[in-house]
Design a protein around this motif. Structure first.
Motif, mmCIF file in Angstrom:
data_model
loop_
_atom_site.group_PDB
_atom_site.id
_atom_site.type_symbol
_atom_site.label_atom_id
_atom_site.label_comp_id
_atom_site.label_asym_id
_atom_site.label_seq_id
_atom_site.Cartn_x
_atom_site.Cartn_y
_atom_site.Cartn_z
ATOM 1 N N MET A 67 -30.442 62.680 41.517
ATOM 2 C CA MET A 67 -31.509 63.370 40.826
ATOM 3 C C MET A 67 -31.908 62.653 39.531
ATOM 4 N N VAL A 68 -30.914 62.118 38.834
ATOM 5 C CA VAL A 68 -31.180 61.408 37.589
ATOM 6 C C VAL A 68 -32.009 60.158 37.853
ATOM 7 N N GLU A 69 -31.749 59.495 38.973
ATOM 8 C CA GLU A 69 -32.514 58.291 39.314
ATOM 9 C C GLU A 69 -33.982 58.610 39.520
ATOM 10 N N TYR A 70 -34.274 59.766 40.102
ATOM 11 C CA TYR A 70 -35.672 60.160 40.309
ATOM 12 C C TYR A 70 -36.382 60.411 38.979
ATOM 13 N N ILE A 71 -35.684 61.035 38.051
ATOM 14 C CA ILE A 71 -36.271 61.292 36.733
ATOM 15 C C ILE A 71 -36.513 59.976 36.001
ATOM 16 N N GLN A 72 -35.534 59.060 36.065
ATOM 17 C CA GLN A 72 -35.710 57.760 35.437
ATOM 18 C C GLN A 72 -36.877 57.001 36.063
ATOM 19 N N SER A 73 -36.975 57.051 37.384
ATOM 20 C CA SER A 73 -38.081 56.373 38.069
ATOM 21 C C SER A 73 -39.419 56.974 37.666
ATOM 22 N N ALA A 74 -39.484 58.297 37.570
ATOM 23 C CA ALA A 74 -40.733 58.967 37.180
ATOM 24 C C ALA A 74 -41.121 58.582 35.755
ATOM 25 N N LEU A 75 -40.146 58.520 34.847
ATOM 26 C CA LEU A 75 -40.438 58.127 33.464
ATOM 27 C C LEU A 75 -40.929 56.682 33.388
ATOM 28 N N LEU A 76 -40.339 55.798 34.173
ATOM 29 C CA LEU A 76 -40.788 54.410 34.175
ATOM 30 C C LEU A 76 -42.182 54.271 34.774
ATOM 31 N N ILE A 77 -42.498 55.053 35.788
ATOM 32 C CA ILE A 77 -43.844 55.020 36.372
ATOM 33 C C ILE A 77 -44.864 55.550 35.371
ATOM 34 N N ILE A 78 -44.526 56.633 34.677
ATOM 35 C CA ILE A 78 -45.429 57.180 33.656
ATOM 36 C C ILE A 78 -45.670 56.159 32.552
ATOM 37 N N SER A 79 -44.604 55.490 32.114
ATOM 38 C CA SER A 79 -44.790 54.491 31.056
ATOM 39 C C SER A 79 -45.603 53.304 31.557
ATOM 40 N N ALA A 80 -45.432 52.909 32.812
ATOM 41 C CA ALA A 80 -46.240 51.809 33.362
ATOM 42 C C ALA A 80 -47.711 52.195 33.417
ATOM 43 N N ILE A 81 -48.009 53.428 33.808
ATOM 44 C CA ILE A 81 -49.403 53.893 33.847
ATOM 45 C C ILE A 81 -49.999 53.903 32.441
ATOM 46 N N LEU A 82 -49.236 54.348 31.444
ATOM 47 C CA LEU A 82 -49.723 54.346 30.065
ATOM 48 C C LEU A 82 -49.983 52.926 29.565
ATOM 49 N N ILE A 83 -49.123 51.992 29.951
ATOM 50 C CA ILE A 83 -49.328 50.607 29.530
ATOM 51 C C ILE A 83 -50.584 50.035 30.172
ATOM 52 N N ILE B 282 -40.991 56.242 26.219
ATOM 53 C CA ILE B 282 -40.690 56.896 27.508
ATOM 54 C C ILE B 282 -39.858 55.975 28.384
ATOM 55 N N ALA B 283 -40.182 54.679 28.404
ATOM 56 C CA ALA B 283 -39.409 53.728 29.214
ATOM 57 C C ALA B 283 -37.970 53.631 28.710
ATOM 58 N N MET B 284 -37.778 53.609 27.393
ATOM 59 C CA MET B 284 -36.421 53.542 26.852
ATOM 60 C C MET B 284 -35.621 54.793 27.191
ATOM 61 N N ILE B 285 -36.285 55.938 27.131
ATOM 62 C CA ILE B 285 -35.604 57.178 27.527
ATOM 63 C C ILE B 285 -35.249 57.115 29.008
ATOM 64 N N GLY B 286 -36.168 56.596 29.834
ATOM 65 C CA GLY B 286 -35.905 56.468 31.268
ATOM 66 C C GLY B 286 -34.763 55.523 31.568
ATOM 67 N N LEU B 287 -34.559 54.535 30.714
ATOM 68 C CA LEU B 287 -33.461 53.589 30.915
ATOM 69 C C LEU B 287 -32.172 54.029 30.236
#
Length: 140
Positions: A1-17, A51-56
């Motif tokens: 479950m944690v991996e899904y949250i991390q993946s979602a946070l990284l996708i959100i940060s990529a979209i923002l970038i 957001i990416a740092m939090i995801g990592l």
């Protein structure tokens, strides 16, 4: 479950970038206050990085960045406003720079522009630069 949250946070940060990059690239040359517009758009980059740092899992680094990024953006904007923004800062609009004609290192801007335009007509691009090589004998 944690991996899904991390993946979602990284996708959100990529979209923002991606959105921020499009915003920076879409600024036209005639945009007023371009520095301020860029600083505003870079705020999205900051949030995306946090957001990416939090995801990592880098919570401390994200917190430090969250605190320091607004200070640096404000410092850049304030420095630009105080020293370079002649359009918005009325104190800078009527400044006349006095330069001593006999100073060996400082020259009036008009004189330098006249010399550059005079020299650009005389010189071709190939004649302005010269390249020299030094041969080294390894036996010495």
């Amino acid at each position: 479950m944690v991996e899904y949250i991390q993946s979602a946070l990284l996708i959100i940060s990529a979209i923002l970038i991606i959105i921020s990059a499009i915003g920076i690239l879409s600024l036209g040359k005639d945009t007023k206050n371009k520095v301020y517009a860029r600083i505003h758009i870079v705020g999205l980059f900051d949030i995306a990085c946090i957001i990416a740092m939090i995801g990592l899992g880098q919570f401390l680094l994200a917190g430090i960045y969250f605190i320091l990024a607004p200070f640096t953006a404000h410092a850049i904007a304030n420095a630009y406003w105080k020293r370079e923004d002649r359009e918005n800062n009325s104190e800078l609009q009527n400044i006349v720079e006095d330069v001593d004609e006999n100073h060996p290192f400082l020259h009036p801007k008009e004189k330098m522009q006249a010399l550059e335009s005079e020299n650009s007509e005389k010189l071709k691009a190939d004649e302005r630069f010269s390249v020299t090589t030094l041969e080294i004998d390894e036996g010495e």
